[in-house]
Design a protein around this motif. Structure first.
Motif, short mmCIF file in Angstrom:
data_model
loop_
_atom_site.label_atom_id
_atom_site.label_comp_id
_atom_site.label_asym_id
_atom_site.label_seq_id
_atom_site.Cartn_x
_atom_site.Cartn_y
_atom_site.Cartn_z
N ASP A 202 0.82 -1.20 0.00
CA ASP A 202 0.00 0.00 0.00
C ASP A 202 0.86 1.25 0.00
O ASP A 202 1.71 1.41 0.89
CB ASP A 202 -0.90 0.00 1.24
N PRO A 203 0.65 2.18 -0.97
CA PRO A 203 -0.15 2.02 -2.18
C PRO A 203 0.75 1.71 -3.37
O PRO A 203 1.94 1.99 -3.35
CB PRO A 203 -0.77 3.41 -2.32
N THR A 204 0.19 1.14 -4.43
CA THR A 204 0.90 0.95 -5.69
C THR A 204 0.02 1.52 -6.78
O THR A 204 -0.98 0.93 -7.17
CB THR A 204 1.18 -0.54 -5.96
N THR A 205 0.38 2.71 -7.26
CA THR A 205 -0.50 3.45 -8.18
C THR A 205 0.30 4.11 -9.28
O THR A 205 1.53 4.07 -9.31
CB THR A 205 -1.30 4.52 -7.41
N GLY A 206 -0.41 4.75 -10.20
CA GLY A 206 0.20 5.56 -11.24
C GLY A 206 1.07 4.78 -12.20
O GLY A 206 0.82 3.62 -12.53
N GLY A 207 2.14 5.44 -12.66
CA GLY A 207 3.02 4.86 -13.65
C GLY A 207 3.75 3.61 -13.18
O GLY A 207 4.18 2.80 -14.00
N VAL A 226 -3.99 -0.61 -1.53
CA VAL A 226 -4.58 0.12 -2.65
C VAL A 226 -3.69 -0.11 -3.87
O VAL A 226 -2.50 0.23 -3.86
CB VAL A 226 -4.70 1.62 -2.35
N ILE A 227 -4.27 -0.67 -4.93
CA ILE A 227 -3.51 -1.00 -6.13
C ILE A 227 -4.33 -0.54 -7.33
O ILE A 227 -5.47 -0.98 -7.52
CB ILE A 227 -3.24 -2.52 -6.23
N LEU A 243 -18.30 3.57 -7.87
CA LEU A 243 -17.48 2.37 -7.97
C LEU A 243 -17.89 1.35 -6.92
O LEU A 243 -18.42 1.70 -5.86
CB LEU A 243 -16.00 2.74 -7.77
N PRO A 244 -17.64 0.06 -7.18
CA PRO A 244 -17.98 -0.98 -6.20
C PRO A 244 -17.22 -0.80 -4.90
O PRO A 244 -16.14 -0.21 -4.87
CB PRO A 244 -17.59 -2.28 -6.91
N GLU A 245 -17.77 -1.31 -3.83
CA GLU A 245 -17.11 -1.23 -2.53
C GLU A 245 -15.81 -2.04 -2.56
O GLU A 245 -15.77 -3.15 -3.07
CB GLU A 245 -18.03 -1.77 -1.44
N GLY A 246 -14.75 -1.46 -2.01
CA GLY A 246 -13.46 -2.14 -2.01
C GLY A 246 -12.73 -2.08 -3.32
O GLY A 246 -11.72 -2.77 -3.51
N PHE A 247 -13.20 -1.24 -4.25
CA PHE A 247 -12.55 -1.11 -5.55
C PHE A 247 -11.10 -0.70 -5.38
O PHE A 247 -10.77 0.15 -4.57
CB PHE A 247 -13.30 -0.07 -6.39
N GLN A 248 -10.20 -1.33 -6.15
CA GLN A 248 -8.76 -1.10 -6.13
C GLN A 248 -8.08 -1.63 -4.87
O GLN A 248 -6.89 -1.37 -4.66
CB GLN A 248 -8.41 0.38 -6.32
N ARG A 249 -8.78 -2.36 -4.04
CA ARG A 249 -8.16 -3.02 -2.91
C ARG A 249 -7.63 -4.39 -3.34
O ARG A 249 -8.11 -4.97 -4.31
CB ARG A 249 -9.13 -3.17 -1.75
N TYR A 252 -10.21 -7.15 -3.87
CA TYR A 252 -11.01 -6.95 -5.08
C TYR A 252 -10.24 -7.40 -6.31
O TYR A 252 -10.79 -8.06 -7.21
CB TYR A 252 -11.40 -5.48 -5.18
N LEU A 253 -8.96 -7.05 -6.38
CA LEU A 253 -8.13 -7.45 -7.51
C LEU A 253 -7.91 -8.96 -7.55
O LEU A 253 -7.82 -9.55 -8.63
CB LEU A 253 -6.79 -6.73 -7.45
N LEU A 254 -7.85 -9.58 -6.38
CA LEU A 254 -7.72 -11.04 -6.35
C LEU A 254 -8.96 -11.70 -6.93
O LEU A 254 -8.87 -12.65 -7.73
CB LEU A 254 -7.49 -11.51 -4.91
N ASP A 255 -10.14 -11.20 -6.57
CA ASP A 255 -11.40 -11.76 -7.08
C ASP A 255 -11.54 -11.57 -8.58
O ASP A 255 -12.24 -12.35 -9.24
CB ASP A 255 -12.59 -11.12 -6.37
#
Length: 306
Positions: A202-207, A226-227, A243-249, A252-255
């Motif tokens: 947390d966090p891994t975002t952007g470029g 947060v990814i 957005l859905p609950e837990g979006f970008q967590r 959520y990405l695992l699912d």
């Protein structure tokens, strides 16, 4: 009177004066609000004992947690221009860099180290979020390239641990070029047949998430991380939808198939060792037996041309 004023009174004041308590002895969990004693928090790898919330872990503590015995060797990264664009907003970029270096004791937002993990030689490139939000500039790009080259040289797996807000805007297009450079560097590791594992924190975002952070052979994430690329508020204002609950967590990405595993911090080291051991095992799992010839297959006439 002088004896009472100079000797007795200071001793009495020292006894009754309230003691100064350091402010960092207790930490409040941002998720559940519980107060946690700093020693208990450190002993639990900065994971809340009440709700399991994973707080951000300092980069050096993370390296000590992963390497055998907490021992590793850092490499010296190539020198890069300090302020290539002479950038200035509310403050000079050069001054921001000096403040971040004084605060963290590091030259930039990445540390490249090598050592043993579970007896295996590994190279780790870990981001320092405390250094300007782990933003990726030229120096960070050079760090990823150096880590990839070291992994190839040592014939060792490469683990990258991003914790970043994205590309560093003060370096403009030069920071965006690091997306391509780091992608090429990672491909060299893969061409050598070496494992490339990304531990998303947390966090891994952007470029960063738009380049090397999403190219791992195995993608592992810490709970609640947060990814993503753009922020949730930016996405909502663009598509004008909730957005859905837990979006970008991480969960959520695992699912949705974006990461392979979500692993609690206390199990990360054992999981990484097991994954690397499986990826490095180039021998077959069992003895390879030839297929039996079919008894009812007709004998081939050697004089008949196909």
């Amino acid at each position: 009177m002088n004896w009472l004023t100079n000797s007795v009174l200071p001793k009495i004041q020292k006894l009754v004066r309230p003691r100064e308590v350091p402010e960092n002895l207790w930490h409040k969990c941002s998720n559940c609000g519980h107060m946690i004693f700093h020693r208990d928090l450190d002993a639990n790898l900065r994971v809340c004992q009440h709700c399991g919330h994973h707080m951000r872990l300092p980069v050096k503590k993370r390296l000590e947690m992963l390497f055998d015995g907490g021992e590793y060797q850092r490499i010296e990264l190539p020198k890069t221009p300090a302020d290539p664009l002479r950038f200035r907003d509310q403050k000079r970029y050069g001054d921001r860099m000096k403040d971040a270096q004084a605060k963290t004791g590091e030259q930039d937002a990445i540390i490249v180290a090598h050592g043993r993990m579970g007896g295996l030689n590994v190279v780790i490139a870990a981001f320092n979020f405390e250094f300007m939000g782990g933003s990726m500039g030229i120096a960070v790009g050079e760090g990823i390239v150096a880590a990839a080259e070291l992994a190839v040289l040592q014939d060792a797996p490469l683990i990258v641990i991003p914790a970043s807000g994205g590309a560093r805007m003060q370096e403009g297009i030069l920071s965006l070029m690091q997306m391509a450079r780091t992608t090429v560097a990672v491909e060299k590791v893969k061409e050598k047949g070496l494992p490339y594992v990304v531990l998303l924190t947390d966090p891994t975002t952007g470029g960063v998430s738009a380049s090397f952070a999403m190219l791992g052979d195995i993608q592992i994430a810490e709970p609640g991380s947060v990814i993503g690329f753009a922020g949730a508020r930016v996405i909502e204002s663009t598509i004008r939808e909730k957005l859905p609950e837990g979006f970008q967590r991480a969960e959520y990405l695992l699912d949705h198939g974006m990461v392979d595993m979500v692993v609690p911090r206390k199990d990360l080291r054992a999981t990484l060792v097991r994954v690397l051991d499986l990826l490095l095992n180039r021998k077959p799992a069992g003895e390879v037996l030839p297929l039996p010839e079919k008894a009812d297959s007709p004998a081939r006439d050697e004089n008949v041309q196909p």
